[in-house]
Scaffold this motif. Structure first.
Motif, PDB file in Angstrom:
ATOM      1  N   ILE A  81       0.839  -1.206   0.000  1.00  0.00           N
ATOM      2  CA  ILE A  81       0.000   0.000   0.000  1.00  0.00           C
ATOM      3  C   ILE A  81       0.872   1.252   0.000  1.00  0.00           C
ATOM      4  CG2 ILE A  81      -1.626   1.331   1.404  1.00  0.00           C
ATOM      5  CD1 ILE A  81      -2.915  -1.304   2.221  1.00  0.00           C
ATOM      6  N   HIS A  82       1.944   1.218   0.760  1.00  0.00           N
ATOM      7  CA  HIS A  82       2.862   2.363   0.796  1.00  0.00           C
ATOM      8  C   HIS A  82       3.470   2.599  -0.591  1.00  0.00           C
ATOM      9  CE1 HIS A  82       6.614   4.585   1.640  1.00  0.00           C
ATOM     10  NE2 HIS A  82       5.906   5.140   2.606  1.00  0.00           N
ATOM     11  N   SER A  83       3.848   1.523  -1.270  1.00  0.00           N
ATOM     12  CA  SER A  83       4.417   1.658  -2.616  1.00  0.00           C
ATOM     13  C   SER A  83       3.412   2.287  -3.575  1.00  0.00           C
ATOM     14  CB  SER A  83       4.850   0.281  -3.141  1.00  0.00           C
ATOM     15  OG  SER A  83       5.867  -0.269  -2.329  1.00  0.00           O
ATOM     16  N   MET A  84       2.147   1.906  -3.440  1.00  0.00           N
ATOM     17  CA  MET A  84       1.119   2.476  -4.316  1.00  0.00           C
ATOM     18  C   MET A  84       0.861   3.948  -3.999  1.00  0.00           C
ATOM     19  SD  MET A  84      -1.639  -0.582  -4.947  1.00  0.00           S
ATOM     20  CE  MET A  84      -1.673  -1.177  -3.266  1.00  0.00           C
ATOM     21  N   LEU A  85       0.974   4.316  -2.746  1.00  0.00           N
ATOM     22  CA  LEU A  85       0.817   5.732  -2.387  1.00  0.00           C
ATOM     23  C   LEU A  85       1.949   6.574  -2.966  1.00  0.00           C
ATOM     24  CD1 LEU A  85      -0.341   5.421   1.342  1.00  0.00           C
ATOM     25  CD2 LEU A  85      -1.717   6.201  -0.603  1.00  0.00           C
ATOM     26  N   VAL A  86       3.141   6.002  -2.969  1.00  0.00           N
ATOM     27  CA  VAL A  86       4.268   6.709  -3.592  1.00  0.00           C
ATOM     28  C   VAL A  86       3.989   6.917  -5.082  1.00  0.00           C
ATOM     29  CG1 VAL A  86       6.715   6.542  -4.205  1.00  0.00           C
ATOM     30  CG2 VAL A  86       5.952   5.897  -1.913  1.00  0.00           C
ATOM     31  N   ARG A  87       3.447   5.895  -5.743  1.00  0.00           N
ATOM     32  CA  ARG A  87       3.094   6.033  -7.158  1.00  0.00           C
ATOM     33  C   ARG A  87       1.987   7.063  -7.339  1.00  0.00           C
ATOM     34  NH1 ARG A  87       4.398   6.845 -12.157  1.00  0.00           N
ATOM     35  NH2 ARG A  87       2.860   6.047 -13.656  1.00  0.00           N
ATOM     36  N   GLN A 135      -7.135   5.962 -10.006  1.00  0.00           N
ATOM     37  CA  GLN A 135      -8.321   5.298  -9.466  1.00  0.00           C
ATOM     38  C   GLN A 135      -8.124   3.786  -9.369  1.00  0.00           C
ATOM     39  OE1 GLN A 135     -10.658   7.099  -8.070  1.00  0.00           O
ATOM     40  NE2 GLN A 135      -9.535   8.912  -8.801  1.00  0.00           N
ATOM     41  N   ALA A 136      -7.378   3.226 -10.314  1.00  0.00           N
ATOM     42  CA  ALA A 136      -7.087   1.795 -10.262  1.00  0.00           C
ATOM     43  C   ALA A 136      -6.213   1.485  -9.039  1.00  0.00           C
ATOM     44  CB  ALA A 136      -6.381   1.351 -11.543  1.00  0.00           C
ATOM     45  N   LEU A 137      -5.269   2.364  -8.742  1.00  0.00           N
ATOM     46  CA  LEU A 137      -4.417   2.165  -7.563  1.00  0.00           C
ATOM     47  C   LEU A 137      -5.219   2.281  -6.279  1.00  0.00           C
ATOM     48  CD1 LEU A 137      -1.226   4.166  -8.623  1.00  0.00           C
ATOM     49  CD2 LEU A 137      -1.433   1.693  -8.373  1.00  0.00           C
ATOM     50  N   VAL A 138      -6.162   3.229  -6.243  1.00  0.00           N
ATOM     51  CA  VAL A 138      -7.017   3.384  -5.066  1.00  0.00           C
ATOM     52  C   VAL A 138      -7.819   2.099  -4.837  1.00  0.00           C
ATOM     53  CG1 VAL A 138      -9.011   4.597  -4.113  1.00  0.00           C
ATOM     54  CG2 VAL A 138      -7.157   5.897  -5.182  1.00  0.00           C
ATOM     55  N   SER A 139      -8.346   1.530  -5.932  1.00  0.00           N
ATOM     56  CA  SER A 139      -9.104   0.277  -5.819  1.00  0.00           C
ATOM     57  C   SER A 139      -8.217  -0.856  -5.327  1.00  0.00           C
ATOM     58  CB  SER A 139      -9.715  -0.090  -7.175  1.00  0.00           C
ATOM     59  OG  SER A 139     -10.641   0.895  -7.599  1.00  0.00           O
ATOM     60  N   GLU A 140      -6.976  -0.866  -5.803  1.00  0.00           N
ATOM     61  CA  GLU A 140      -6.052  -1.923  -5.377  1.00  0.00           C
ATOM     62  C   GLU A 140      -5.672  -1.767  -3.905  1.00  0.00           C
ATOM     63  OE1 GLU A 140      -3.747  -5.385  -5.696  1.00  0.00           O
ATOM     64  OE2 GLU A 140      -5.463  -4.543  -6.772  1.00  0.00           O
ATOM     65  N   SER A 162      -5.737  14.713   7.450  1.00  0.00           N
ATOM     66  CA  SER A 162      -6.088  14.678   8.873  1.00  0.00           C
ATOM     67  C   SER A 162      -6.868  15.908   9.304  1.00  0.00           C
ATOM     68  CB  SER A 162      -4.802  14.571   9.714  1.00  0.00           C
ATOM     69  OG  SER A 162      -3.965  15.695   9.471  1.00  0.00           O
ATOM     70  N   ALA A 163      -7.046  16.844   8.391  1.00  0.00           N
ATOM     71  CA  ALA A 163      -7.728  18.087   8.767  1.00  0.00           C
ATOM     72  C   ALA A 163      -9.015  18.300   7.982  1.00  0.00           C
ATOM     73  CB  ALA A 163      -6.794  19.274   8.537  1.00  0.00           C
ATOM     74  N   SER A 164      -9.494  17.309   7.324  1.00  0.00           N
ATOM     75  CA  SER A 164     -10.748  17.419   6.578  1.00  0.00           C
ATOM     76  C   SER A 164     -11.321  16.033   6.394  1.00  0.00           C
ATOM     77  CB  SER A 164     -10.512  18.081   5.216  1.00  0.00           C
ATOM     78  OG  SER A 164      -9.826  17.194   4.349  1.00  0.00           O
ATOM     79  N   THR A 165     -12.441  15.968   5.715  1.00  0.00           N
ATOM     80  CA  THR A 165     -13.074  14.669   5.481  1.00  0.00           C
ATOM     81  C   THR A 165     -12.533  13.997   4.233  1.00  0.00           C
ATOM     82  OG1 THR A 165     -14.862  15.769   4.283  1.00  0.00           O
ATOM     83  CG2 THR A 165     -15.185  15.358   6.643  1.00  0.00           C
ATOM     84  N   ALA A 166     -11.660  14.679   3.497  1.00  0.00           N
ATOM     85  CA  ALA A 166     -11.105  14.106   2.269  1.00  0.00           C
ATOM     86  C   ALA A 166     -10.203  12.926   2.596  1.00  0.00           C
ATOM     87  CB  ALA A 166     -10.326  15.164   1.501  1.00  0.00           C
ATOM     88  N   ARG A 167     -10.340  11.851   1.837  1.00  0.00           N
ATOM     89  CA  ARG A 167      -9.521  10.666   2.001  1.00  0.00           C
ATOM     90  C   ARG A 167      -9.013  10.246   0.625  1.00  0.00           C
ATOM     91  NH1 ARG A 167      -9.592  12.186   6.508  1.00  0.00           N
ATOM     92  NH2 ARG A 167     -10.287  11.076   8.383  1.00  0.00           N
ATOM     93  N   ILE A 168      -8.167   9.230   0.614  1.00  0.00           N
ATOM     94  CA  ILE A 168      -7.567   8.786  -0.644  1.00  0.00           C
ATOM     95  C   ILE A 168      -8.629   8.414  -1.676  1.00  0.00           C
ATOM     96  CG2 ILE A 168      -6.369   6.779  -1.624  1.00  0.00           C
ATOM     97  CD1 ILE A 168      -4.514   8.982  -0.839  1.00  0.00           C
ATOM     98  N   ASP A 169      -9.737   7.844  -1.224  1.00  0.00           N
ATOM     99  CA  ASP A 169     -10.764   7.456  -2.195  1.00  0.00           C
ATOM    100  C   ASP A 169     -11.512   8.658  -2.756  1.00  0.00           C
ATOM    101  OD1 ASP A 169     -12.053   8.071   0.151  1.00  0.00           O
ATOM    102  OD2 ASP A 169     -13.492   6.409   0.027  1.00  0.00           O
TER     103      ASP A 169
END
Length: 385
Positions: free
Chosen positions: A85-91, A116-121, A278-285
């Motif tokens: 997951i960390h590797s995908m976040l770097v990408r 979006q494909a990485l988020v799904s993965e 951490s300061a809003s409701t926004a997340r990776i998805d």
């Protein structure tokens, strides 16, 4: 010297001592053949009781050592998933940086598709990483809110970090007073209240173990009222606004029923909906790299997601280190308890061999003297001739 034939006292004396020597010889043979000083309760009652206690503790610690090893294996599986997951976040960071630049142009559509494909993965790995059929990366060993209410909580624009880690399992209900801005939480028995205000704040229902935070964007009284009434209307205003379930995963790493002999492991969720700003409701998805502004916003969200995942991996490392020290301590405890049990119960073979030799010689001498004593009454026959 009296000469008697009815009672051969010398023979009785020799026979008694021969019996003592024979018993001692048999005892030495038993200890030498078994290796134990204590073979029966009569050998050493108090020593047997102490050694049996040591044996139980040693057996329990051996199982505790296996528990610690299994806990470490579980953490290794979890770390493997988090590493990917960390590797995908770097990408994702690379893609967001590319899309945030004007020169990305018409390529943003393709960039966003990959993102979006990485988020799904990320979600797939988080939900499929398991140990013994138990999910590890969706909040292992933590308490959580029921999915319906959690979904509604996630939809609040100015609320984040809704935490029920310290709450007891059960149902909870919010009530809100629009006049005083007092938000009350109850589990049906105990109630606790906070006063909502504009701006970035942290609210904690300390009695019930529930807390949440609000963003700086909560800047009007109307928005405060909307948040309070929204919480009170969770779960379609059913019999309860939300339910808490789950418990800490505890590993027994000692032989006693006490908290010092257990290790609880809690791993935060790293699903796409749980990591990000951490300061809003926004997340990776929520990231969208199809526009330059969206990509620029995503840069901060991804940074926070990387921080969240790094913290989760740091927790795993901390647990691994604790288990390593715990395992080493268990091994030392087993060694020391085994030594103590050995001192009490095991036979000293050198000492026992010396005792055996002595008893063997005494037995042989006793047999010879008994034979001599049995011939003494025959002297009376000389007087009858």
């Amino acid at each position: 010297m009296a000469l008697r034939i009815q009672h051969n006292i010398a023979s009785m004396y020799a026979l008694r001592n021969l019996g003592i020597s024979t018993n001692a010889l048999e005892k030495s043979l038993e200890r030498l053949s078994s290796g134990y000083r204590i073979n029966h309760a009569g050998d050493d009652t108090s020593g047997l009781a102490v050694s049996q206690k040591f044996r139980a503790q040693i057996a329990s610690l051996k199982v505790a050592s296996r528990n610690a090893a299994e806990a470490n294996s579980l953490l290794q599986v979890a770390e493997g998933g988090i590493e990917q997951i960390h590797s995908m976040l770097v990408r994702l960071k690379e893609l967001a940086t590319q899309a945030a630049s004007t020169n990305a142009g018409s390529n943003r559509t393709e960039i966003n598709q990959e993102a979006q494909a990485l988020v799904s993965e990320i979600d797939r790995i988080a939900t499929s990483t398991e140990y013994a059929d138990v999910d590890l990366l969706t909040g292992y060993g933590t308490k959580s809110v029921d999915s319906t209410s959690q979904g509604e909580i996630n939809d609040f624009n100015n609320l984040y970090d809704f935490d029920v880690t310290g709450a007891a399992t059960g149902s909870y209900t919010f009530t809100y007073n629009t006049t005083t801005n007092v938000l009350t939480l109850s589990d049906g028995t105990t109630s606790d209240s906070v006063t909502l205000a504009t701006g970035a704040n942290s609210y904690e229902f300390s009695t019930l173990g529930v807390s949440f935070k609000t963003t700086a964007a909560l800047d009007t009284g109307a928005e405060v009222d909307a948040l309070g009434t929204g919480l009170a209307a969770l779960n379609n205003s059913g019999t309860a606004d939300f339910a808490v379930s789950g418990s800490a995963s505890t590993f027994q790493i000692g032989f006693e029923n006490s908290s010092d002999n257990r290790l609880s492991i809690q791993l935060d969720s790293v699903k796409a909906e749980d990591i990000g700003s951490s300061a809003s409701t926004a997340r990776i998805d929520d990231i969208d790299l199809s526009t330059q502004s969206g990509a620029q916003t995503a840069l901060g969200i991804i940074d926070d997601a990387i921080s969240d995942v790094s913290n989760a991996r740091g927790d795993i490392g901390a647990y691994m280190n604790r288990l390593a020290y715990a395992s080493a301590n268990i091994a030392i405890s087993i060694e020391n308890l085994q030594q103590s049990e050995s001192v009490i119960r095991d036979a000293d073979m050198a000492e026992e061999m010396a005792t055996f030799t002595k008893s063997q010689i005494l037995q042989q001498a006793g047999v010879a003297m008994l034979a001599q004593a049995n011939t003494l009454p025959q002297s009376a026959l000389q007087l009858l001739r």
